[in-house]
Design an enzyme around this catalytic site. Structure first.
Site, PDB file in Angstrom:
ATOM      1  N   SER A  41       0.817  -1.222   0.000  1.00 33.30           N
ATOM      2  CA  SER A  41       0.000   0.000   0.000  1.00 33.30           C
ATOM      3  C   SER A  41       0.848   1.268   0.000  1.00 33.30           C
ATOM      4  O   SER A  41       1.904   1.329   0.641  1.00 33.30           O
ATOM      5  CB  SER A  41      -0.884  -0.008   1.248  1.00 33.30           C
TER       6      SER A  41
ATOM      7  N   TYR B 233      -1.721   0.262  10.669  1.00 30.07           N
ATOM      8  CA  TYR B 233      -1.986  -0.410   9.392  1.00 30.07           C
ATOM      9  C   TYR B 233      -0.772  -0.277   8.457  1.00 30.07           C
ATOM     10  O   TYR B 233      -0.311  -1.265   7.870  1.00 30.07           O
ATOM     11  CB  TYR B 233      -3.231   0.197   8.733  1.00 30.07           C
TER      12      TYR B 233
ATOM     13  N   GLU C 118       0.153   3.630   1.686  1.00 26.76           N
ATOM     14  CA  GLU C 118       0.160   4.039   3.093  1.00 26.76           C
ATOM     15  C   GLU C 118       1.533   3.774   3.728  1.00 26.76           C
ATOM     16  O   GLU C 118       1.889   4.397   4.724  1.00 26.76           O
ATOM     17  CB  GLU C 118      -0.962   3.275   3.818  1.00 26.76           C
TER      18      GLU C 118
END
Ligand code: NAP
Ligand code: GDD
Length: 345
Positions: free
Chosen positions: A138, A162, A140
Site C-alpha cells: 500500500s 496499518y 500508506e
C-alpha cells in the site's frame, strides 16, 4: 495437450478488490478459489453474481472457509487446491480502525501474509509446483512522504499501525523472494475506489451521503480532514495490474497509481456538484474523524508499471466520482421508494 484451467487462490475475495479480481480471473478462464472468513451473516454481497455455475456447467468461483489468523487452515487449503497463482488481498484495511485495533491489525495484515507465504513455500517444497504470489502492498507505507511523487525507491515512513503492518508484509514478501526464489511480487497500490468500496472509506462515505441528502434521506455528513490529498483510481483498473505482475517472467515491486492528486475537499466539491448541490451546505467537521497521525499527501509515479507491465488506468478522477455518485443515487432511490412504500402500507 493440457486443458487443465489455471487455478488462483484469492484471500480477501469478499472485499472490493477481491470481487473485481474474481471477475477478471473467471473472465480469463481461471478456476478461482476464494478464502472467506466466518461471520454471523453471509458476506458474499459483492461476489454473488459469480457464485453459480457457468454456461458449461462449471463453477468458476469456489469459496473456502478460513481465516488469515489460522496458519494450519492456510497450509491445508493451499495443499488441497495447489494453485498456480496466489493473491493475498485479505487485511484489516481501515487505517482509522488500526489505531483502535493495532494488535489485531498486525496479526491479520502483517503476520497473515507470513502465514500465507509459509503455506506457499510448503507447497513448492513438498509438491515442487511453482507458485506465483501477489502481495497487496500500500501507498500508506510511504506515510510521511520523503519525496513527491512516490515511486518504488521512495523510503517508507508509515504513519499508522496499518501502514506499519503493510511494511512488514511487504518486506517479508521481498525476503521470501530473495531467500527461497519465490515468484513473489508486491503491488504498491495507491487508493482505488468504486461503487463497491466499503462505506467507511472517505470517497464512498461522501457519495453515499451526497446522494441520500439529494433525496432528503439525510441532512448532513460529518467528516474529518478535508485537506488530505490522495491519488484516487478505479479498483477495476488496478486489479489488472495485479494480474499483469504475475504474468511476468520475473517478479518485482510496482507502484500502481493514476499519478494525479486531489484533496478530500475537491472530492466533496465534485460529488455534491454532480447532484447540483454545494458541499459547504452539507459537510460538517467532526474531530472524531481526525487521525492521531495523518498522511497528508499521496501522489504516485507509476512509470515502472506503465513501462514494464504495459498497464495504464482507464478511469480518471471525474469519471470515478461520477460512477460512484450515479451508483449510489440508484441505491438511494431504492431506499426512498422502500420508505415511501412502508409509510403507505
Ligand atoms: P476491503 O474491501 O477492506 O477487503 C478486505 C478483505 O479482507 C475482505 O474480503 C475481508 O473479509 C478480508 N479479511 C479481513 N480480515 C480477514 C481475516 N482475518 N481472514 C480472512 N479474510 C479477512 O479491502 P480492499 O479495498 O478490497 O483492499 C484489498 C487489499 O488491498 C487489502 O489488503 C488492502 O489493505 C490493500 N490495499 C487497498 C487499497 C485501496 O485503496 N483499496 C490500496 C492499497 C492497498 P470480510 O468481507 O469478511 O470483511
Ligand atoms: N475514512 C474517512 N472518514 N476518512 C476521512 C474522513 C472520514 O470521515 N474525513 C476525512 N478523511 C480523510 C482521512 O483522514 C484520509 O486522509 C483520507 O480522507 C482518506 O481516508 P480513507 O478513505 O479512509 O483512506 P486511506 O487513505 O486512509 O486508506 C485507504 O487507502 C490506502 C492506500 O493509501 C485504504 O484503502 C487502505 O487500505 C489503503 O492501503
Amino acid at each position: 495437450m493440457n486443458h487443465e484451467p489455471r487455478r488462483a487462490f484469492v484471500t480477501g475475495i469478499t472485499g472490493q478488490d477481491g470481487s473485481y479480481l474474481a471477475e477478471l480471473l473467471t473472465g480469463k478462464g481461471y478456476e478461482v478459489h476464494g478464502l472467506m472468513r466466518r461471520s454471523s451473516t453471509f458476506g458474499t454481497r459483492r461476489i454473488e453474481h459469480l457464485c453459480g455455475d457457468d454456461a458449461a456447467g462449471r463453477r468458476p468461483l469456489r469459496l473456502h472457509d478460513g481465516d488469515m489468523s489460522d496458519a494450519n487452515c492456510l497450509v491445508r487449503l493451499i495443499r488441497e487446491i495447489q494453485p498456480h497463482e496466489v493473491y493475498n488481498l485479505a487485511a484489516q484495511s481501515q487505517v482509522r480502525v488500526s489505531f483502535d485495533q493495532p494488535t489485531y491489525t498486525a496479526d491479520v495484515t502483517a503476520i497473515g501474509a507470513l502465514r500465507l507465504l509459509e503455506a506457499v513455500r510448503d507447497l513448492q517444497d513438498s509438491v515442487g509446483t511453482p507458485v506465483r504470489y501477489y502481495q497487496a502492498s500500500s501507498s500508506e507505507m510511504f506515510g510521511e512522504v520523503a519525496e513527491t511523487p512516490q515511486r518504488e525507491s521512495t523510503p517508507f515512513h508509515p504513519r499508522s499501525p496499518y501502514g506499519v503492518a503493510k511494511v512488514y508484509a511487504h518486506w517479508i514478501t521481498v525476503n521470501y523472494r530473495e531467500s527461497y526464489g519465490l515468484h513473489a511480487s508486491c503491488g504498491i497500490l495507491f487508493n482505488h475506489e468504486s461503487p463497491r468500496r466499503g462505506e467507511t472509506f472517505v470517497t464512498r462515505k461522501i457519495t453515499r451521503a451526497a446522494t441520500r441528502i439529494k433525496l432528503g434521506l439525510q441532512e448532513k455528513v460529518l467528516l474529518g480532514n478535508l485537506e488530505a490529498r490522495r491519488d484516487w483510481g478505479f479498483a477495476g483498473d488496478f486489479v489488472e495490474a495485479m494480474w499483469l505482475m504475475l504474468q511476468q517472467d520475473d517478479p518485482g515491486d510496482f507502484v500502481v497509481a493514476t499519478d494525479e492528486t486531489h484533496s478530500v475537499r475537491e472530492f466533496c466539491e465534485e460529488a455534491f456538484g454532480r447532484l447540483g448541490l454545494d458541499y459547504r451546505d452539507h459537510v460538517a467537521i467532526d474531530p472524531r474523524y481526525f487521525r492521531p497521525a495523518e498522511v497528508d499527501l499521496m501522489l504516485g509515479d507509476s512509470s515502472r508499471a506503465r513501462r514494464r507491465l504495459g498497464w495504464r488506468p482507464r478511469v480518471g478522477f471525474r469519471e470515478l466520482v461520477a460512477m460512484m455518485v450515479d451508483a449510489d443515487l440508484e441505491l438511494a432511490r431504492r431506499e426512498a421508494e422502500t420508505r415511501h412504500a412502508d409509510q403507505h402500507r
